[in-house]
Design a protein around this motif. Structure first.
Motif, PDB file in Angstrom:
ATOM      1  N   ALA A  26       0.870  -1.172   0.000  1.00 26.75           N
ATOM      2  CA  ALA A  26       0.000   0.000   0.000  1.00 26.75           C
ATOM      3  C   ALA A  26       0.909   1.224   0.000  1.00 26.75           C
ATOM      4  N   LEU A  27       0.611   2.160  -0.890  1.00 23.25           N
ATOM      5  CA  LEU A  27       1.395   3.381  -1.025  1.00 23.25           C
ATOM      6  C   LEU A  27       0.481   4.572  -0.763  1.00 23.25           C
ATOM      7  N   TYR A  28       0.977   5.501   0.030  1.00 23.77           N
ATOM      8  CA  TYR A  28       0.192   6.690   0.373  1.00 23.77           C
ATOM      9  C   TYR A  28       1.187   7.828   0.596  1.00 23.77           C
ATOM     10  N   GLY A  29       1.241   8.749  -0.360  1.00 21.40           N
ATOM     11  CA  GLY A  29       2.250   9.805  -0.272  1.00 21.40           C
ATOM     12  C   GLY A  29       3.633   9.186  -0.267  1.00 21.40           C
ATOM     13  N   GLU A  30       4.439   9.542   0.726  1.00 19.10           N
ATOM     14  CA  GLU A  30       5.793   8.999   0.830  1.00 19.10           C
ATOM     15  C   GLU A  30       5.837   7.690   1.620  1.00 19.10           C
ATOM     16  N   HIS A  31       4.689   7.201   2.051  1.00 19.58           N
ATOM     17  CA  HIS A  31       4.623   5.984   2.855  1.00 19.58           C
ATOM     18  C   HIS A  31       4.419   4.749   1.975  1.00 19.58           C
ATOM     19  N   ASP A  32       5.084   3.657   2.378  1.00 20.52           N
ATOM     20  CA  ASP A  32       4.978   2.369   1.675  1.00 20.52           C
ATOM     21  C   ASP A  32       4.973   1.287   2.740  1.00 20.52           C
ATOM     22  N   VAL A  33       3.981   0.425   2.696  1.00 25.28           N
ATOM     23  CA  VAL A  33       3.872  -0.630   3.685  1.00 25.28           C
ATOM     24  C   VAL A  33       3.510  -1.933   2.976  1.00 25.28           C
ATOM     25  N   ALA A  34       4.032  -3.041   3.488  1.00 20.43           N
ATOM     26  CA  ALA A  34       3.657  -4.368   3.008  1.00 20.43           C
ATOM     27  C   ALA A  34       2.725  -4.979   4.047  1.00 20.43           C
ATOM     28  N   ILE A  35       1.565  -5.468   3.586  1.00 18.61           N
ATOM     29  CA  ILE A  35       0.532  -6.003   4.462  1.00 18.61           C
ATOM     30  C   ILE A  35       0.310  -7.488   4.157  1.00 18.61           C
ATOM     31  N   ALA A  36       0.328  -8.318   5.184  1.00 19.30           N
ATOM     32  CA  ALA A  36       0.080  -9.746   5.016  1.00 19.30           C
ATOM     33  C   ALA A  36      -1.376  -9.969   4.614  1.00 19.30           C
ATOM     34  N   ILE A  37      -1.575 -10.770   3.575  1.00 21.31           N
ATOM     35  CA  ILE A  37      -2.932 -11.067   3.120  1.00 21.31           C
ATOM     36  C   ILE A  37      -3.686 -11.849   4.186  1.00 21.31           C
ATOM     37  N   GLU A  38      -3.031 -12.790   4.816  1.00 21.21           N
ATOM     38  CA  GLU A  38      -3.682 -13.695   5.761  1.00 21.21           C
ATOM     39  C   GLU A  38      -4.332 -12.976   6.946  1.00 21.21           C
ATOM     40  N   ASP A  39      -3.599 -12.055   7.582  1.00 27.74           N
ATOM     41  CA  ASP A  39      -4.122 -11.463   8.813  1.00 27.74           C
ATOM     42  C   ASP A  39      -4.090  -9.937   8.869  1.00 27.74           C
ATOM     43  N   GLY A  40      -3.594  -9.296   7.821  1.00 27.80           N
ATOM     44  CA  GLY A  40      -3.565  -7.832   7.789  1.00 27.80           C
ATOM     45  C   GLY A  40      -2.443  -7.201   8.588  1.00 27.80           C
ATOM     46  N   SER A  41      -1.515  -8.012   9.063  1.00 28.07           N
ATOM     47  CA  SER A  41      -0.399  -7.453   9.834  1.00 28.07           C
ATOM     48  C   SER A  41       0.577  -6.725   8.915  1.00 28.07           C
ATOM     49  N   VAL A  44       6.388  -4.894   6.771  1.00 27.84           N
ATOM     50  CA  VAL A  44       7.469  -3.913   6.767  1.00 27.84           C
ATOM     51  C   VAL A  44       6.892  -2.566   6.365  1.00 27.84           C
ATOM     52  N   GLY A  45       7.481  -1.516   6.891  1.00 25.28           N
ATOM     53  CA  GLY A  45       7.077  -0.167   6.537  1.00 25.28           C
ATOM     54  C   GLY A  45       6.210   0.488   7.603  1.00 25.28           C
ATOM     55  N   GLU A  46       5.896   1.749   7.349  1.00 24.03           N
ATOM     56  CA  GLU A  46       5.052   2.526   8.252  1.00 24.03           C
ATOM     57  C   GLU A  46       3.992   3.230   7.444  1.00 24.03           C
ATOM     58  N   PHE A  47       2.849   3.451   8.083  1.00 25.73           N
ATOM     59  CA  PHE A  47       1.704   4.044   7.411  1.00 25.73           C
ATOM     60  C   PHE A  47       0.936   4.883   8.412  1.00 25.73           C
ATOM     61  N   PRO A  48       0.324   5.971   7.980  1.00 26.74           N
ATOM     62  CA  PRO A  48      -0.516   6.740   8.899  1.00 26.74           C
ATOM     63  C   PRO A  48      -1.643   5.850   9.443  1.00 26.74           C
ATOM     64  N   LYS A  49      -1.952   6.029  10.712  1.00 20.97           N
ATOM     65  CA  LYS A  49      -2.918   5.180  11.410  1.00 20.97           C
ATOM     66  C   LYS A  49      -4.268   5.091  10.687  1.00 20.97           C
ATOM     67  N   ARG A  50      -4.832   6.212  10.291  1.00 19.97           N
ATOM     68  CA  ARG A  50      -6.150   6.202   9.642  1.00 19.97           C
ATOM     69  C   ARG A  50      -6.096   5.512   8.270  1.00 19.97           C
ATOM     70  N   ALA A  51      -5.047   5.795   7.494  1.00 19.04           N
ATOM     71  CA  ALA A  51      -4.896   5.161   6.178  1.00 19.04           C
ATOM     72  C   ALA A  51      -4.717   3.653   6.332  1.00 19.04           C
ATOM     73  N   LEU A  52      -3.969   3.230   7.350  1.00 13.53           N
ATOM     74  CA  LEU A  52      -3.766   1.805   7.602  1.00 13.53           C
ATOM     75  C   LEU A  52      -5.098   1.130   7.954  1.00 13.53           C
ATOM     76  N   ALA A  53      -5.930   1.807   8.715  1.00 14.28           N
ATOM     77  CA  ALA A  53      -7.250   1.259   9.058  1.00 14.28           C
ATOM     78  C   ALA A  53      -8.088   1.055   7.799  1.00 14.28           C
ATOM     79  N   HIS A  54      -8.011   1.982   6.850  1.00 13.45           N
ATOM     80  CA  HIS A  54      -8.742   1.846   5.589  1.00 13.45           C
ATOM     81  C   HIS A  54      -8.216   0.654   4.784  1.00 13.45           C
ATOM     82  N   VAL A  55      -6.908   0.498   4.749  1.00 16.07           N
ATOM     83  CA  VAL A  55      -6.296  -0.612   4.013  1.00 16.07           C
ATOM     84  C   VAL A  55      -6.721  -1.944   4.626  1.00 16.07           C
ATOM     85  N   ARG A  56      -6.716  -2.015   5.944  1.00 14.80           N
ATOM     86  CA  ARG A  56      -7.114  -3.265   6.605  1.00 14.80           C
ATOM     87  C   ARG A  56      -8.596  -3.567   6.390  1.00 14.80           C
ATOM     88  N   GLU A  57      -9.428  -2.547   6.408  1.00 16.01           N
ATOM     89  CA  GLU A  57     -10.849  -2.740   6.133  1.00 16.01           C
ATOM     90  C   GLU A  57     -11.042  -3.285   4.716  1.00 16.01           C
TER      91      GLU A  57
END
Length: 86
Positions: A26-41, A44-57
């Motif tokens: 998931a890419l958002y501005g200068e942020h890049d995070v890798a999210i596990a398909i299985e559990d949403g963990s 690697v990387g960091e993401f703004p809290k609200r954007a991460l919640a949207h990605v997990r949803e």
């Protein structure tokens, strides 16, 4: 890195033949995070809290499609587009 979805300024993509475990990026501005398909963990990387919640949803709604796209990407085939979060 093929884009598979885009919503709220967030781009979801997968690399061809990427490393295990099954995940997407998931890419958002200068942020890049890798999210596990299985559990949403976060793998690697960091993401703004609200954007991460949207990605997990979004992930919760599309686990089966993400698994299918992971398998396609592992074979160096173009993954299918997935509907955005609405």
């Amino acid at each position: 890195m093929p884009e598979i979805s885009r919503f709220l300024g967030i781009v979801i993509a997968m690399y061809f033949d990427d490393h295990q475990p099954p995940h997407f990026h998931a890419l958002y501005g200068e942020h890049d995070v890798a999210i596990a398909i299985e559990d949403g963990s976060v793998i690697v990387g960091e993401f703004p809290k609200r954007a991460l919640a949207h990605v997990r949803e979004w992930r919760e709604l599309h686990v089966a499609e993400l698994e299918e796209d992971w398998n396609l990407s592992r074979k160096r085939l173009k993954p299918k587009k997935i509907d955005p979060l609405e």
